[in-house]
Design an enzyme around this catalytic site. Structure first.
Site, PDB file in Angstrom:
ATOM      1  N   HIS A  97       6.151  16.357  23.282  1.00 47.02           N
ATOM      2  CA  HIS A  97       6.507  17.190  24.406  1.00 47.02           C
ATOM      3  C   HIS A  97       6.731  16.279  25.631  1.00 47.02           C
ATOM      4  O   HIS A  97       5.694  15.976  26.147  1.00 47.02           O
ATOM      5  CB  HIS A  97       5.859  18.291  24.486  1.00 47.02           C
ATOM      6  N   HIS A 107      10.156  16.201  16.699  1.00 47.10           N
ATOM      7  CA  HIS A 107       9.169  16.571  15.729  1.00 47.10           C
ATOM      8  C   HIS A 107       9.502  15.753  14.382  1.00 47.10           C
ATOM      9  O   HIS A 107      10.716  15.194  13.818  1.00 47.10           O
ATOM     10  CB  HIS A 107       9.412  17.943  15.019  1.00 47.10           C
ATOM     11  N   ASN A 109       7.680  14.970  10.215  1.00 43.95           N
ATOM     12  CA  ASN A 109       6.822  15.156   9.000  1.00 43.95           C
ATOM     13  C   ASN A 109       6.957  14.606   7.819  1.00 43.95           C
ATOM     14  O   ASN A 109       8.056  14.513   7.807  1.00 43.95           O
ATOM     15  CB  ASN A 109       5.800  16.557   9.010  1.00 43.95           C
ATOM     16  N   VAL A 110       6.098  14.101   7.341  1.00 48.52           N
ATOM     17  CA  VAL A 110       6.331  13.702   5.811  1.00 48.52           C
ATOM     18  C   VAL A 110       4.966  13.998   4.936  1.00 48.52           C
ATOM     19  O   VAL A 110       4.010  13.843   5.341  1.00 48.52           O
ATOM     20  CB  VAL A 110       6.551  11.905   5.770  1.00 48.52           C
ATOM     21  N   GLY A 259      -6.614  27.694   5.210  1.00 47.17           N
ATOM     22  CA  GLY A 259      -7.933  27.474   6.218  1.00 47.17           C
ATOM     23  C   GLY A 259      -7.768  26.193   6.995  1.00 47.17           C
ATOM     24  O   GLY A 259      -9.015  25.484   7.082  1.00 47.17           O
ATOM     25  N   GLY A 260      -6.732  25.585   7.193  1.00 48.17           N
ATOM     26  CA  GLY A 260      -6.710  24.219   7.868  1.00 48.17           C
ATOM     27  C   GLY A 260      -7.243  24.559   9.223  1.00 48.17           C
ATOM     28  O   GLY A 260      -7.476  25.486   9.948  1.00 48.17           O
TER      29      GLY A 260
END
Length: 301
Positions: A97, A107, A109-110, A259-260
């Site tokens: 940001h 953004h 992600n892999v 539950g991360g």
């Protein structure tokens, strides 16, 4: 079919996190804070956040490697054949940001999933991508972003980019607003053919391609002057980012349901945001141009 090599994936992702953090710090001059965490159900991660930088108001680059005895509801709803299997999930996820409203939010992600059950073949796949969310659009930035995505896809086949561009446009769509979150990029999931090596190589190309796509845009826009008007519009549009992540994003749901670490999962949220009831940009204004010229899906190259 060659067997998945989880350790090779993990080593690549740890190095990718290092590289991205180093390059973002180089551009900004500020350092990332690091927190390592353990998940009660198995596994853990390494979260890094840069806050209050000269260029980046907040940037989070997270690595996680979690495992458990059963897949969460968000995953089995998407892939019901996974019910009753243990799982491992490993990935890097990042959101940047910027402070200057003329620099887009980005953004990427892999990730890699594998689900196993005694007596059965493992079920595995790769997913990921990157997308761009401008507040004030520039055609040259949009073209560069999509051209970089197309070029990294090209070695893997002529249809890869058109397919994954469309998937990105379809995925990052805010249904309750009937508008795109940004101008898209690449998104893929459930990638497990023709074999592990092909899929792993593609995931690496996407991960490595993010900086090549984003940093030239940052360099072009970081010195543009801005004021209260631009800041107000940026904060308003950041609200769309929050809405998508909390209502529609499967990754957010997966992290929370497994539950991360909540702080790491929600680091994608912007540090400041505002909502305004029934906002409409003034016709012919630079703010209206975002809705007219950039958010509608188009082929930029």
């Amino acid at each position: 079919m060659n067997l998945p090599d989880i350790q090779a994936v993990k080593q690549f992702l740890l190095q990718l996190q290092d590289t991205i953090c180093q390059q973002l710090s180089r551009v900004d001059g500020a350092a990332f804070e690091e927190e390592c965490w353990q998940r009660e159900g198995g596994g853990g991660g390494r979260s890094r956040v840069l806050r209050g930088g000269k260029i980046f108001e907040q940037a989070g680059v997270n690595f996680s490697h979690v495992h458990g005895d059963a897949m969460p509801a968000s995953a089995t709803a998407h892939r019901p054949e996974l019910a009753g299997r243990s799982f491992e999930a490993i990935g890097v996820s990042l959101v940047v940001h910027p402070l200057n409203p003329y620099i887009p939010t980005s953004h990427a992600n892999v990730r890699f999933f594998i689900a196993e059950k005694p007596g059965c073949d493992p079920v595995w796949w790769f997913g990921g991508g990157f997308d761009l969310t401008p507040f004030y659009g520039f055609a040259e930035d949009a073209i560069h972003w999509h051209k970089t995505a197309r070029d990294l896809c090209q070695p893997f086949g002529d249809q890869v980019f058109p397919r994954f561009k469309k998937w990105c446009d379809d995925y990052f769509f805010i249904k309750h607003r009937n508008e795109q979150r940004g101008i898209g990029g690449l998104f893929f999931d459930d990638l497990n053919t023709p074999d592990f090596d092909y899929c792993f190589n593609f995931m690496q190309a996407v991960g490595n391609g993010y900086l090549a796509a984003y940093l030239p845009i940052v360099e072009r826009r970081k010195n543009l002057p801005w004021g209260e008007r631009e800041r107000d519009f940026q904060l308003y549009r950041r609200g769309r980012y929050v809405e998508f992540n909390l209502v529609w994003d499967r990754g957010t749901l997966f992290g929370l349901q497994t539950g991360g670490r909540t702080e790491s999962i929600l680091m994608s949220m912007p540090p400041l945001v505002r909502w305004e009831y029934n906002y409409r940009p003034e016709e012919g204004s630079p703010e209206a141009a975002l809705y007219r010229d950039f958010l509608p899906v188009k082929d930029w190259i």
